[in-house]
Design an enzyme around this catalytic site. Structure first.
Site, PDB file in Angstrom:
ATOM      1  N   ASN A  10      49.457  14.087  56.660  1.00  0.00           N
ATOM      2  CA  ASN A  10      50.024  13.598  55.405  1.00  0.00           C
ATOM      3  C   ASN A  10      50.075  14.784  54.450  1.00  0.00           C
ATOM      4  OD1 ASN A  10      50.717  12.376  53.034  1.00  0.00           O
ATOM      5  ND2 ASN A  10      48.806  11.235  52.779  1.00  0.00           N
ATOM      6  N   TRP A  11      51.267  15.328  54.285  1.00  0.00           N
ATOM      7  CA  TRP A  11      51.390  16.538  53.450  1.00  0.00           C
ATOM      8  C   TRP A  11      51.381  16.246  51.960  1.00  0.00           C
ATOM      9  CZ3 TRP A  11      55.711  19.772  56.376  1.00  0.00           C
ATOM     10  CH2 TRP A  11      55.124  20.362  57.509  1.00  0.00           C
ATOM     11  N   LYS A  12      51.416  14.977  51.607  1.00  0.00           N
ATOM     12  CA  LYS A  12      51.417  14.599  50.181  1.00  0.00           C
ATOM     13  C   LYS A  12      52.528  15.365  49.443  1.00  0.00           C
ATOM     14  CE  LYS A  12      46.579  13.466  50.728  1.00  0.00           C
ATOM     15  NZ  LYS A  12      45.224  13.421  50.203  1.00  0.00           N
ATOM     16  N   HIS A  94      48.772   4.168  50.218  1.00  0.00           N
ATOM     17  CA  HIS A  94      47.806   5.270  50.107  1.00  0.00           C
ATOM     18  C   HIS A  94      47.033   5.140  48.798  1.00  0.00           C
ATOM     19  CE1 HIS A  94      45.999   9.225  49.871  1.00  0.00           C
ATOM     20  NE2 HIS A  94      46.220   9.336  51.169  1.00  0.00           N
ATOM     21  N   GLU A  96      46.060   7.223  46.695  1.00  0.00           N
ATOM     22  CA  GLU A  96      46.564   8.014  45.568  1.00  0.00           C
ATOM     23  C   GLU A  96      47.695   7.264  44.863  1.00  0.00           C
ATOM     24  OE1 GLU A  96      47.322  11.630  47.717  1.00  0.00           O
ATOM     25  OE2 GLU A  96      45.183  12.103  47.794  1.00  0.00           O
ATOM     26  N   GLU A 166      40.574   4.996  54.971  1.00  0.00           N
ATOM     27  CA  GLU A 166      40.307   6.215  54.197  1.00  0.00           C
ATOM     28  C   GLU A 166      39.406   5.873  53.014  1.00  0.00           C
ATOM     29  OE1 GLU A 166      43.640   9.310  54.799  1.00  0.00           O
ATOM     30  OE2 GLU A 166      44.363   7.927  53.278  1.00  0.00           O
ATOM     31  N   GLY A 172      39.793  14.450  50.105  1.00  0.00           N
ATOM     32  CA  GLY A 172      39.907  15.705  49.353  1.00  0.00           C
ATOM     33  C   GLY A 172      38.595  16.231  48.816  1.00  0.00           C
ATOM     34  N   SER A 210      38.804  14.014  54.552  1.00  0.00           N
ATOM     35  CA  SER A 210      38.106  15.280  54.852  1.00  0.00           C
ATOM     36  C   SER A 210      37.910  15.535  56.347  1.00  0.00           C
ATOM     37  CB  SER A 210      36.768  15.348  54.103  1.00  0.00           C
ATOM     38  OG  SER A 210      37.002  15.350  52.711  1.00  0.00           O
ATOM     39  N   GLY A 231      44.909  15.144  55.405  1.00  0.00           N
ATOM     40  CA  GLY A 231      45.553  15.768  54.249  1.00  0.00           C
ATOM     41  C   GLY A 231      45.462  17.283  54.337  1.00  0.00           C
TER      42      GLY A 231
END
Ligand code: 13P
Length: 247
Positions: A10-12, A94, A96, A166, A172, A210, A231
């Site tokens: 997931n490159w965000k 997600h 975020e 997650e 992160g 992570s 990520g």
């Protein structure tokens, strides 16, 4: 049927299309053949087109999709548009987006409904926040997220769905959840799924938060972990490749 393990990047909101292209050039020079793991890249929308001509050893996913099915929806991307890019997967819910963009269990359920009847496989993200974990609310939170996400669909036995567990506090932070915690919470998720399904579809569980080249082999061996949603360690070719080779 035993499915391959799944390693999803997931490159965000990282990598413009030039940087995405550079990553793709480098990774496709490596040996991506594997009988045991499927590699998936979820770039930003503007890089999806780069994958159309890619080798079949890399699958493509998007990071979100619209639940609106009217063309009068400025700025939105439809399931049909993702299908035209040969997206095999799409991430929904997600944390975020839940945190910063008003994604709710209700909007996730509308997205699930849109995707479920298409060819695309949803990657439903769930997970508890730190205060919820400390308040012993993890089961309640996960149950609500899962039950609500599936509340608008009619299950089909042939449909695959990935659920990415997650824990929000592990994303992160460099601090993945521990072995026992992942094991226990994957078990809870299985229990919740079994409770709500009358007509099973095929559910596979990913862990995210992570994951890196040092903890991947331990986590993948935990019961019920079918793969990863990654990520930061997916942004660099060598670290992502090292994780893939352990699956
Ligand atoms: P990190 O791997 O950077 O913790 O991010 C996890 C994630 O949010 C994947 O969706």
């Amino acid at each position: 049927m035993i499915r391959k393990k799944i390693c999803v990047a997931n490159w965000k909101m990282n990598k413009n299309f030039i940087e995405s292209n550079d990553f793709l050039k480098k990774i496709t020079q490596k040996d991506l053949s594997s009988n045991s793991c499927e590699l998936v890249i979820c770039p930003s929308y503007d890089s999806l087109f780069l994958f159309n001509k890619l080798n079949p050893q890399l699958s493509l996913g998007a990071q979100d999709v619209s639940y609106l099915n009217s063309p009068s929806s400025t700025g939105e991307i439809s399931v049909d548009m993702l299908t035209s890019h040969n997206c095999k997967y799409v991430i929904i819910g997600h944390s975020e987006r839940r945190e910063s963009l008003n994604e709710t269990n209700e909007s996730v359920s509308l997205k699930m409904k849109e995707i479920y009847n298409s060819q695309i496989i949803p990657i439903l993200c769930i997970g508890e926040k730190l205060d919820e974990k400390l308040g012993k609310l993890t089961y309640k939170v996960l149950e609500k997220q899962i039950t609500k996400a599936f509340s608008k669909i009619n299950f089909k036995s042939e449909k695959d769905v990935l659920i990415a567990y997650e824990p929000v506090w592990a994303i992160g932070t460099g601090q993945a959840a521990g072995h026992n915690e992942i094991k226990q919470n994957m078990k809870l998720i299985k229990k919740i799924i079994n409770n709500i399904y009358t007509n099973n579809c095929n559910i596979y569980l990913l862990y995210g938060g992570s994951v890196n080249e040092n903890n991947a082999s331990e986590i993948i061996n935990i019961d019920n972990v079918d793969g990863f949603l990654i990520g930061s360690a997916s942004l660099e070719v060598n670290s992502f490749y090292k994780i893939f080779k352990q699956l």
